[in-house]
Design an enzyme around this catalytic site. Structure first.
Site, short mmCIF file in Angstrom:
data_model
loop_
_atom_site.label_atom_id
_atom_site.label_comp_id
_atom_site.label_asym_id
_atom_site.label_seq_id
_atom_site.Cartn_x
_atom_site.Cartn_y
_atom_site.Cartn_z
N SER A 167 1.95 10.96 -3.75
CA SER A 167 3.74 11.46 -3.66
C SER A 167 3.55 13.09 -4.47
O SER A 167 2.19 14.15 -4.47
CB SER A 167 3.71 10.88 -5.88
N TYR A 190 8.74 15.81 -2.44
CA TYR A 190 9.67 16.29 -3.15
C TYR A 190 10.32 17.81 -2.45
O TYR A 190 9.14 18.41 -3.06
CB TYR A 190 9.60 16.27 -4.72
N THR A 217 12.05 11.69 0.13
CA THR A 217 12.90 10.76 -0.74
C THR A 217 14.64 11.41 -1.46
O THR A 217 13.93 12.40 -2.04
CB THR A 217 11.76 10.38 -2.07
N LYS A 303 13.29 7.94 2.89
CA LYS A 303 12.94 7.00 1.22
C LYS A 303 14.27 6.48 0.67
O LYS A 303 14.91 7.57 -0.20
CB LYS A 303 11.33 6.96 0.53
N HIS A 327 14.40 2.53 -5.43
CA HIS A 327 13.35 3.53 -6.39
C HIS A 327 12.29 2.98 -7.43
O HIS A 327 11.84 3.47 -8.12
CB HIS A 327 13.72 4.94 -7.01
N GLY A 359 10.63 -2.71 -3.76
CA GLY A 359 11.18 -2.85 -5.05
C GLY A 359 10.92 -4.08 -5.76
O GLY A 359 11.34 -5.51 -4.40
N GLY A 360 10.28 -4.57 -6.20
CA GLY A 360 10.38 -5.54 -6.97
C GLY A 360 9.31 -6.38 -6.50
O GLY A 360 8.65 -8.33 -6.28
N ARG A 362 5.95 -9.01 -5.82
CA ARG A 362 4.72 -8.92 -6.43
C ARG A 362 3.88 -9.98 -6.06
O ARG A 362 3.39 -10.36 -6.61
CB ARG A 362 5.80 -9.46 -8.41
N ARG A 382 4.80 -0.22 -9.04
CA ARG A 382 3.82 -0.53 -10.16
C ARG A 382 2.72 -1.52 -9.72
O ARG A 382 1.65 -1.60 -10.90
CB ARG A 382 4.99 -1.25 -10.94
C1 LIG Z 1 5.96 5.63 -12.64
C2 LIG Z 1 6.39 5.16 -10.77
C3 LIG Z 1 6.76 6.69 -10.36
C4 LIG Z 1 6.71 6.70 -8.80
N1 LIG Z 1 6.89 8.04 -8.18
C5 LIG Z 1 7.47 8.17 -7.07
C6 LIG Z 1 7.54 9.29 -6.31
O1 LIG Z 1 6.42 10.39 -7.12
N2 LIG Z 1 7.97 9.37 -4.68
C7 LIG Z 1 8.48 8.15 -4.50
O2 LIG Z 1 9.72 8.05 -3.46
N3 LIG Z 1 8.99 6.94 -5.23
C8 LIG Z 1 8.26 7.23 -6.65
N4 LIG Z 1 8.38 5.84 -7.39
C9 LIG Z 1 8.92 4.69 -6.61
C10 LIG Z 1 8.11 4.10 -5.70
O3 LIG Z 1 7.75 4.42 -4.50
C11 LIG Z 1 8.26 2.86 -5.26
O4 LIG Z 1 9.97 2.61 -4.40
C12 LIG Z 1 9.02 1.27 -6.17
O5 LIG Z 1 8.09 1.57 -7.59
C13 LIG Z 1 9.10 -0.06 -6.23
O6 LIG Z 1 8.89 -0.89 -6.85
P1 LIG Z 1 7.62 -1.03 -7.64
O7 LIG Z 1 7.15 -1.06 -8.49
O8 LIG Z 1 8.96 -2.34 -8.08
O9 LIG Z 1 6.83 -1.89 -6.56
C14 LIG Z 1 7.78 5.85 -8.43
C15 LIG Z 1 7.65 4.24 -9.27
C16 LIG Z 1 7.02 4.86 -10.41
C17 LIG Z 1 7.16 2.88 -11.01
#
Ligand SMILES: Cc1cc2nc3c(=O)[nH]c(=O)nc-3n(C[C@H](O)[C@H](O)[C@H](O)COP(=O)(O)O)c2cc1C
Length: 430
Positions: A167, A190, A217, A303, A327, A359-360, A362, A382
């Site tokens: 990131s 970003y 993103t 993204k 996201h 996204g999701g 698991r 996550r």
């Molecule tokens: C705490 C946190 C911080 C994140 N930071 C970024 C980031 O800096 N840049 C980005 O493109 N996505 C970020 N994401 C999104 C993740 O890349 C990803 O799209 C998302 O976590 C996927 O869903 P999941 O958490 O259900 O696996 C972040 C997600 C979380 C949970």
């Protein structure tokens, strides 16, 4: 007297209940034996019932049965404000729930009598082969979850041979992350919304460090309303100002722009020589993306694409890959699962560029479902942070190992010994 009798009868019932085993049962038996008619006895007994229903948190990464086992351990170890940042989404967090629900809407159609004694889950992304289709997605501020943050994740990615996307708001520099990973990684960008000159400096640095792609993103350009984060920060007894100059997070903002001290701890936003500003006008558009593509030698991916129209525009503009992503439910509260967006994004991409679904995700079953629908790979956010918060590098490694094992198992069960053998016919809407 009747109250006391009722209580006694209730406790006797609990003591005989198969819900209890070992210690809990002994405690209830002691209560019954004492026949203590104290006011709080009943409450205590009810608490015992609740406690007996909770799985015992794991003590070692090796004890985890699935990725969910890391979540409660991480929750205990991560400060509540930071936990809110990790766990929360936008508004009422409905899109986080939708992401999980989206997978539950699909069922598997396993094919039998296929030799799956050897399963190969490897995929090729932008010309590079990976042993699994599971990408470590960008997650910001990882030292908020563990002192080694992205370094621990990079070491785990190295040990388990995963693609890692770093990131922009990482708490480790790209140079240090690549050194720890021992291989190129992808860089999630970003941009500086106010100064193109600064964005160019970041891009040059990323190229020089040896990143192999830039992932821009596009789903947070308008900001996002992080209520769970704000509520959790309010419950944190610590003073946010000790670390964050701008104070606690506020609704409607993804970060706190006034937090200069916080920003100064983000390596990728610091350490650049002063150059004349090149002010941006308005928010980033497709024209801005073109400018980015023309500026860098690296492949550019987007993204946060969730529609066919945008996927088509991306292909037409020479974008090299897409993350079909909302996201993790942290951008707009669309209430639409990213996996529900996947079919139309794939339609727009027309098989010309890779599409990574996140996204999701698991379970191995989720990975398999996404690939059966046509995704090239999946991203996780996550789950690996639960592993990181719970047990550092070892936790991340175990999360990756579990997801790989589950994915390979489902492939074998469904008669698909390689990713190429996973087809749309392997899943059916429930
Ligand atoms: C705490 C946190 C911080 C994140 N930071 C970024 C980031 O800096 N840049 C980005 O493109 N996505 C970020 N994401 C999104 C993740 O890349 C990803 O799209 C998302 O976590 C996927 O869903 P999941 O958490 O259900 O696996 C972040 C997600 C979380 C949970």
């Amino acid at each position: 007297m009747s109250d006391v009798q009722d209580r006694r009868r209730f406790l006797a019932f609990l003591a005989a209940s198969p819900l209890f085993a070992g210690e809990a049962q002994a405690a209830v038996r002691r209560l019954v034996a004492r026949e203590a008619p104290r006011r709080d006895t009943l409450d205590f007994a009810v608490q015992l019932v609740d406690a007996s229903r909770q799985p015992t948190p794991i003590r070692r990464a090796a004890d985890a049965l699935d990725v969910f086992d890391f979540e409660p351990v991480a929750e205990r170890r991560i400060p509540i404000a930071h936990w809110g940042y990790l766990a929360g989404g936008t508004d009422d967090d409905a899109t986080i729930a939708a992401n999980r629900d989206g997978f539950a809407r699909w069922a598997l159609r396993p094919r039998r009598l296929v030799d799956t004694s050897r399963v190969d889950a490897s995929v090729t992304l932008l010309g590079q082969r990976w042993p699994t289709p599971i990408v470590i997605n960008p997650v910001g501020y990882q030292r908020a979850f563990h002192p080694l943050g992205e370094l621990a994740v990079a070491r785990a990615a190295r040990a388990k041979e995963h693609l890692q996307v770093l990131s922009t708001v990482s708490t480790t520099s790209i140079e240090d992350a690549i050194a720890a990973r021992g291989a190129p990684l992808w860089y999630q960008l970003y941009h500086d919304a106010g100064d193109w000159a600064r964005t160019k400096q970041i891009v040059r640095r990323v190229e020089a460090a040896g990143a192999s792609a830039i992932v821009f993103t596009v789903d947070l350009l308008a900001g996002s309303n992080r209520e769970t984060l704000v509520r959790s920060a309010r419950r944190d007894p610590r003073n946010c100002l000790t670390c964050h100059e701008g104070g606690p997070p506020v609704p409607g903002m993804t970060g706190n722009v006034a937090d200069r001290r916080g920003q100064s701890r983000i390596p990728m936003l610091n350490g650049y020589p002063p150059v004349p500003r090149e002010p941006e006008v308005g928010l980033a558009t497709w024209e801005w993306v073109k400018r980015l593509q023309d500026t860098t030698t690296l492949p550019v991916l987007l993204k946060g694409i969730v529609t066919k129209e945008d996927a088509e525009l991306a292909v037409a503009q020479g974008i090299r890959g897409l993350f079909c992503s909302n996201h993790g439910g942290r951008a707009e509260n669309s209430r639409r699962a990213s996996v529900a967006s996947l079919p139309e994004v794939l339609e727009g991409a027309q098989g010309k560029i890779p599409v990574i679904l996140d996204g999701g995700v698991r379970r191995g079953t989720d990975v398999f479902t996404a690939l059966a629908l046509g995704a090239t790979a999946v991203g996780i956010g996550r789950p690996y942070i639960w592993g990181l918060g719970a047990f550092g590098q070892e936790g991340v490694e175990m999360v990756l190992a579990i997801l790989r094992k589950e994915t390979e198992l489902v492939m074998a069960q469904c008669g698909a010994p390689s990713i190429a053998r996973i087809t749309r016919a392997h899943v059916v809407a429930r």
